[in-house]
Design an enzyme around this catalytic site. Structure first.
Site, mmCIF file in Angstrom:
data_model
loop_
_atom_site.group_PDB
_atom_site.id
_atom_site.type_symbol
_atom_site.label_atom_id
_atom_site.label_comp_id
_atom_site.label_asym_id
_atom_site.label_seq_id
_atom_site.Cartn_x
_atom_site.Cartn_y
_atom_site.Cartn_z
ATOM 1 N N GLY A 38 0.808 -1.211 0.000
ATOM 2 C CA GLY A 38 0.000 0.000 0.000
ATOM 3 C C GLY A 38 0.842 1.262 0.000
ATOM 4 N N SER A 39 0.308 2.315 -0.590
ATOM 5 C CA SER A 39 0.962 3.623 -0.541
ATOM 6 C C SER A 39 0.724 4.244 0.831
ATOM 7 C CB SER A 39 0.413 4.515 -1.647
ATOM 8 O OG SER A 39 0.735 3.989 -2.925
ATOM 9 N N GLY A 40 1.419 5.350 1.082
ATOM 10 C CA GLY A 40 1.345 5.982 2.385
ATOM 11 C C GLY A 40 2.508 5.635 3.285
ATOM 12 N N HIS A 41 3.419 4.740 2.782
ATOM 13 C CA HIS A 41 4.585 4.321 3.550
ATOM 14 C C HIS A 41 5.888 4.785 2.899
ATOM 15 C CE1 HIS A 41 1.681 1.895 5.596
ATOM 16 N NE2 HIS A 41 1.489 1.106 4.566
ATOM 17 N N LYS A 52 5.381 -8.231 2.668
ATOM 18 C CA LYS A 52 5.056 -8.004 4.082
ATOM 19 C C LYS A 52 3.850 -8.846 4.462
ATOM 20 C CE LYS A 52 4.493 -3.533 3.798
ATOM 21 N NZ LYS A 52 4.527 -3.549 2.316
ATOM 22 N N ASP A 106 -1.653 -8.369 0.711
ATOM 23 C CA ASP A 106 -0.386 -8.547 0.004
ATOM 24 C C ASP A 106 -0.115 -10.021 -0.270
ATOM 25 O OD1 ASP A 106 -0.047 -5.833 0.116
ATOM 26 O OD2 ASP A 106 1.483 -5.853 1.667
ATOM 27 N N HIS A 153 -0.121 0.609 9.155
ATOM 28 C CA HIS A 153 -1.327 1.147 8.531
ATOM 29 C C HIS A 153 -2.131 1.966 9.534
ATOM 30 C CE1 HIS A 153 -0.565 -2.559 6.061
ATOM 31 N NE2 HIS A 153 -0.670 -1.643 5.122
#
Length: 335
Positions: A54-57, A105, A110, A219
């Protein structure tokens, strides 16, 4: 995503486009489906390395694409897994003569989407294997059905595997090495303020003044318990000893990552780093390599994580091997 600083439409696509424009010598952007690949690759590399999530990391994972680390990274929506088609196409693009290794991960989405992509690759005759990252001590419980989450150790695994891949190691050798590195890695994270909610804006969850989420996820998953802030020294001591105690017996040296969760200053992170380093020295553990900064954030969460990997002597050369990516620092900064 409700933010003043991201476009209302296609924020991930726009951000990735901006990243590729800023680093044209390092990255190639693929838009349909969305992923990035490295422009440079060691001539001895026989296995393509692919990761994503996911994006945001950010800078995970796109910031670690380049010579000496990942060959491709696949971003999903904010806090959401990438689609299996993205993973499949990225893997086909960078697979070497010995196939492709997925660094994944331990999150359900995922695992599912990388698994589907792997089956499609095998149907095409492309060898594929997976390394699962599961370092988060906060989810080490019989009550956690999926097992430990994958967090900060991902960066360390990607660097060590990148160095090993550049020696010409084959798929099975790299998969085995990745499994051993993951097994030797543990992390824990705390937060004093939640990240901005991607869906509605504002803080994702409330935290009373003077409290911490001890064991928060990347998250923004809440910890099992909210605790009173014990003060800097007691907090860092507790986290350091908890992670060090969880390392394999007989560890003599470690790789250390002190990571910000998005809104934590370098002033704070370096103070944490100094105390952790002293504590590890008192335990007789040598810090053989270190990273201090924001590497695996949860958007703009206020907090930090500690990650340690018990370093084997034969892994050290992979850590210090050359790497040229957007986010991994020059080797002089990490020795």
């Amino acid at each position: 995503m409700n933010s003043l600083f991201l476009p209302s439409e296609k924020p991930v696509e726009e951000a990735l486009s901006g990243l590729a424009l800023a680093h044209p010598g390092l990255l190639t952007l693929h838009e349909d489906p969305l992923y990035v690949t490295a422009r440079e690759r060691h001539p001895d590399r026989r296995v393509g390395l692919v990761s994503g999530g996911g994006s945001g990391h950010e800078p995970l994972h796109t910031g670690f694409v380049g010579a000496g680390m990942l060959d491709a990274a696949v971003p999903g929506r904010v806090f959401a897994s990438p689609h299996n088609r993205q993973i499949y196409e990225a893997s086909k693009a960078v697979a070497g003569p010995d196939g492709v290794l997925h660094v994944v991960k331990n999150y359900t989405g995922d695992r599912i989407n990388f698994g589907i992509a792997a089956e499609r690759l095998r149907a095409d005759g492309i060898p594929v294997a997976r390394v699962l990252i599961d370092d988060d001590l906060a989810t080490e419980s019989d009550q956690t059905a999926t097992g430990r989450r994958g967090t900060g150790a991902t960066v360390i695994v990607e660097k060590l595997l990148g160095g090993a891949a550049d020696t010409g190691a084959g798929l099975d050798e790299l998969a085995g090495l990745g499994a051993r590195i993951a097994a030797a890695s543990r992390s824990v994270a705390v937060a004093a303020r939640a990240q901005t909610s991607p869906a509605r804006g504002g803080e994702a969850f409330p935290l009373p003044a003077g409290t911490l989420e001890y064991g928060v996820g990347i998250h923004g998953e809440r910890a099992a318990t909210t605790v009173e802030h014990p003060g800097f020294e007691q907090l860092v001591d507790r986290m350091t000893h908890q992670v060090a105690d969880a390392l394999p017996a007989g560890a003599r040296s470690v790789l250390l990552l002190v990571g910000g969760l998005g809104a934590t200053t370098l002033l704070e992170l370096h103070a944490v780093h100094a105390r952790v380093s002293r504590l590890l020295g008192e335990r007789g553990l040598d810090v053989a390599g270190r990273l201090v900064g924001t590497y695996v954030p949860a958007l703009d969460m206020s907090g930090f994580s500690l990650t340690m990997t018990a370093l084997r002597d034969d892994w050290a050369s992979h850590w210090h091997a050359p790497a040229r990516t957007v986010a991994f620092p020059a080797q002089e900064a990490v020795r």
